[in-house]
Design an enzyme around this catalytic site. Structure first.
Site, PDB file in Angstrom:
ATOM      1  N   CYS A   1      44.126  27.720  51.794  1.00  0.00           N
ATOM      2  CA  CYS A   1      43.133  27.874  50.722  1.00  0.00           C
ATOM      3  C   CYS A   1      42.046  26.806  50.704  1.00  0.00           C
ATOM      4  O   CYS A   1      41.102  26.908  49.925  1.00  0.00           O
ATOM      5  CB  CYS A   1      43.852  27.947  49.386  1.00  0.00           C
ATOM      6  SG  CYS A   1      44.992  29.351  49.353  1.00  0.00           S
TER       7      CYS A   1
ATOM      8  N   HIS B   1      39.686  23.735  41.481  1.00  0.00           N
ATOM      9  CA  HIS B   1      40.418  24.709  42.301  1.00  0.00           C
ATOM     10  C   HIS B   1      40.986  25.756  41.341  1.00  0.00           C
ATOM     11  O   HIS B   1      40.849  26.939  41.578  1.00  0.00           O
ATOM     12  CB  HIS B   1      41.496  23.987  43.092  1.00  0.00           C
ATOM     13  CG  HIS B   1      42.232  24.858  44.053  1.00  0.00           C
ATOM     14  ND1 HIS B   1      41.589  25.588  45.025  1.00  0.00           N
ATOM     15  CD2 HIS B   1      43.557  25.124  44.200  1.00  0.00           C
ATOM     16  CE1 HIS B   1      42.494  26.271  45.729  1.00  0.00           C
ATOM     17  NE2 HIS B   1      43.683  26.012  45.236  1.00  0.00           N
TER      18      HIS B   1
ATOM     19  N   HIS C   1      41.294  34.438  43.527  1.00  0.00           N
ATOM     20  CA  HIS C   1      41.409  33.359  44.507  1.00  0.00           C
ATOM     21  C   HIS C   1      41.060  33.928  45.879  1.00  0.00           C
ATOM     22  O   HIS C   1      41.832  34.696  46.452  1.00  0.00           O
ATOM     23  CB  HIS C   1      42.821  32.785  44.479  1.00  0.00           C
ATOM     24  CG  HIS C   1      42.973  31.544  45.305  1.00  0.00           C
ATOM     25  ND1 HIS C   1      41.959  31.048  46.096  1.00  0.00           N
ATOM     26  CD2 HIS C   1      44.019  30.694  45.449  1.00  0.00           C
ATOM     27  CE1 HIS C   1      42.379  29.952  46.701  1.00  0.00           C
ATOM     28  NE2 HIS C   1      43.627  29.713  46.319  1.00  0.00           N
TER      29      HIS C   1
END
Lengths: 344, 398
Positions: free
Chosen positions: B159, B292, B327
């Site tokens: 990620c 994040h 995400h």
């Protein structure tokens, strides 16, 4: 910008050859299998067996070569862990794919947790409690080369002084068969497809046990040949070498005609008269095989000799006492890397 | 302080739109792109996702190329975003000789592989190529439409992949290896990682609620984004106008767990601190943090701790735009970097949707749309294995 020198302080491998050993220089293991697994080390020397049981082969091998290098160099926490792996955690990835073919309802989280490419690099950091820079390159046959380039750049920028750089790849029967159909491995006359783990310590400080100097690294697109020649010229100039000062060129020839012809073209462009070396017949082919080339060249420079088994028999010129080895690696006949290693 | 690294082009594709214009309207209007699964073929229809609202065929048409059975969704998304970035920077085919590309992905061509995996034993060469499509192949496929780049590279740190691609590109500029590096990432949704995250039990069955007390996980999204990084010398030579600067960046490893963040957010704290140090800034110089903020109980708590450690009692406005896009994993770093760029250029604070209640010991995000003159933005991206990275973007107001 101050330009520090960079040294390969230690380099260790697990592959077809005897584990964590340079025995291949005198007694190379040769195989004619199309696909071979890596020879197992004594894992207990490095990892608690209970912990080892929970680890996949790729991570276990990466950990062993890394821990050996950390032990031998006495560097507990390098400033950076930089990993090259093209296919990464293939075994877990395929297990999850197999499970998905059955049903989407009963998927094991373990397979997924272990599947990303950065699992290896981060596992090394977790195991050694290292909070430094950590990244992973997955760029096909140049994955390891980009990892070296990253370390090189950051050392030049003064950002890091030590880096554990590695190339790690595993293989499954299923993936091998796909790659064989795709024409990448398993073709007639080709070296075996193999698993490999190679870890090395790069250090801006030279110490007695350093294997060689990393004098240059460059990457590029094979469409731009003139730039490739310029890169080599700059590399040689920075190392105070002329073209005749390069003892040998080590290529990733593997017996596949397309691959080998590409190397012939590059060598003809760069150093047409230099003795040629090869390494994939000893360590096999896989995406991070270029790491094994660097490993082999570094140990040749450290020992001041090139074993006969590395010489490319198509070229009469021989190099016995090497002082500088140029490594050439290519990817899909489109991209390349050059690395210059010199003796200390 | 480092020599200036200018951003002279940006392209973005996500659930909230194709291109910067659509993206900006959605961010300003507070319209989420997360909704019912339409394009991904999975049995988990009840799980909300942030899909790009285009079929692969539609994307092929938009790109103006002939269809190819080997096109992955990741590559198509990547091409749309890369085209916008190159266009804005005025980088035509003949200029690519001196332009490097650092892309990133983790899923890569998994969308094709998972469709064919069951037949792999007996498949033909075409399907074997689908089965062995690597992250590097993904970069090659994205690049191929635009010409011959000076070099290609691929980063894969889950990620935080795109954020780490930015860092590699920036180092190439600073070392003088390049004057222009295009950096970014692309990732499509796949059954593979939807089921993976589902097995880890970190997918919210509702719209994700980053930093909310009752948050129950993340929503997955997809997309791509690229930034054109350029040296001062090249900006001057080409006479282009920079959009903003990359002022600093940091990369550290949490070294805690393969899928969980440490309770004190050590890796996140180190990454943010390093970025500030490189930028020559104090925490007080940061006007907004694009977190994040995945919406998982673990991440948002850990990130809150790290932000509190760094900023003390004087925490700047924070939000997670994953409440808009889901995400977007490997692409999230640069997708959110483009959001930061838009916030700098258009003077607003992106909001954090779906937030209602403060978590214990957590940060309180921006929830009301606000005009704000922003100068410095910190953007975080944390990956599995604790691959944590932070970027700082700065705009030099005239």
């Amino acid at each position: 910008m101050s330009q520090p020198n960079m040294y390969i302080q230690a380099a260790e491998q697990l592959s077809i050859q005897q584990p964590l050993s340079q025995q291949w220089m005198s007694e190379p293991v040769l195989t004619d299998h199309l696909l071979t697994t890596a020879m197992a080390p004594n894992y207990r020397d490095f990892i608690d067996p209970r912990e080892a049981r929970r680890m996949g082969g790729l991570i276990k091998r990466a950990l062993v070569t890394t821990l050996k290098v950390l032990r031998d160099t006495g560097i507990e926490h390098p400033d950076a862990f930089i990993t090259g792996t093209s296919i990464g955690s293939l075994v877990y990835t395929e297990r999850l794919l197999d499970a998905l073919d059955e049903s989407e309802e009963a998927i094991s989280p373990t397979y997924f947790m272990q599947s990303p490419h950065n699992t290896v690099g981060s596992a090394l950091a977790i195991f050694t409690h290292s909070h430094g820079y950590n990244t992973t390159y997955s760029h096909g046959a140049c994955s390891f080369d980009w990892a070296v380039m990253d370390a090189w750049m950051q050392m030049r920028l003064g950002k890091i002084h030590t880096a554990l750089v590695g190339g790690y790849e595993e293989m499954t029967q299923n993936c091998f068969e796909l790659l064989q159909k795709a024409g990448y491995v398993g073709q007639p006359g080709m070296v075996p497809c193999a698993e490999m783990s190679m870890s090395m310590m790069l250090n801006t400080q030279c110490s007695d046990n350093c294997l060689c100097q990393l004098s240059g690294v460059a990457m590029g697109n094979l469409a731009y040949r003139e730039r490739m020649r310029q890169q080599l010229a700059q590399m040689l100039e920075a190392a105070h070498l002329s073209t005749t000062g390069v003892s040998a060129v080590m290529t990733g020839k593997n017996g596949n005609p397309d691959n080998d012809a590409c190397y012939d073209g590059i060598v003809a462009d760069l150093l047409p008269d230099a003795p040629l070396l090869r390494y994939k017949h000893l360590f096999g082919e896989n995406y991070t095989a270029s790491a094994m080339g660097v490993y082999a060249a570094a140990h040749c420079l450290a020992q001041g000799r090139i074993p006969d088994c590395l010489h490319d028999n198509n070229r009469p010129a021989r190099c016995i006492k090497p002082s500088a080895i140029l490594l050439v690696n290519q990817m899909d006949q489109q991209e390349y890397s050059l690395m210059l290693l010199t003796k200390i | 302080m480092i020599e200036p690294i200018y951003i002279t082009g940006a392209g973005v594709v996500s659930a909230i739109g194709v291109g910067k214009e659509q993206t900006l309207s959605a961010l300003n209007a507070g319209t989420t792109g997360i909704g019912t699964m339409t394009y991904l073929d999975s049995c988990h229809r009840d799980i909300p996702v942030g899909e790009v609202k285009l079929s692969n065929d539609e994307m092929v048409q938009m790109l103006g190329v002939d269809n190819d059975p080997l096109f992955t969704r990741t590559a198509l998304l990547g091409r749309l975003a890369l085209r916008e970035a190159l266009d804005q920077a005025g980088l035509t085919r003949d200029r690519l000789t001196d332009v490097h590309l650092v892309s990133s992905t983790t899923v890569g061509g998994m969308d094709l592989r998972e469709q064919n995996h069951a037949q792999e034993k007996t498949c033909d060469r075409l399907h074997a190529l689908m089965g062995t499509h690597s992250c590097g192949n993904s970069t090659q496929m994205i690049a191929a439409q635009f010409g011959q780049f000076a070099s290609l590279s691929t980063v894969s740190t889950a990620c935080s992949s795109a954020t780490n691609a930015v860092i590699t590109g920036a180092n190439m500029l600073r070392c003088g290896l390049a004057d222009i590096v295009v950096v970014g990432g692309s990732e499509c949704l796949s059954r593979f990682h939807l089921n993976g995250f589902n097995a880890l039990m970190i997918l919210d069955r509702q719209q994700c609620r980053p930093f909310d007390r009752d948050r129950a996980g993340l929503n997955l999204g997809e997309g791509a984004a690229y930034l054109v990084l350029e040296s001062a010398r090249s900006v001057e030579e080409r006479g282009v106008t920079p959009l903003c600067r990359l002022a600093g960046y940091g990369n550290a490893c949490d070294a805690f767990h393969q899928t969980a963040s440490s309770p004190d957010g050590e890796g996140a704290y180190l990454a943010m601190s390093q970025a500030l140090e490189m930028a020559g800034m104090k925490p007080g110089d940061i006007d907004y943090v694009n977190a994040h903020g995945t919406g998982t109980p673990n991440n948002d708590l850990s990130e809150s701790q790290a932000i509190k450690r760094l900023f003390g009692s004087d925490i700047p406005p924070v939000s997670s735009t994953k409440s808009f896009t889901g995400h977007t994993t490997s692409a999230s770093g640069t997708i959110e970097a483009v959001f930061c760029l838009l916030a700098l250029q258009h003077h607003f604070l992106p909001v954090n949707l779906n937030w209602h209640n403060a978590m214990d010991d957590g940060i309180i995000p921006v929830i009301e749309p606000r005009q704000a003159d922003l100068r410095n933005i910190l953007s975080n991206a944390f990956g599995f294995g604790g691959n944590d990275s932070s970027l700082i973007f700065t705009i030099d107001h005239a």
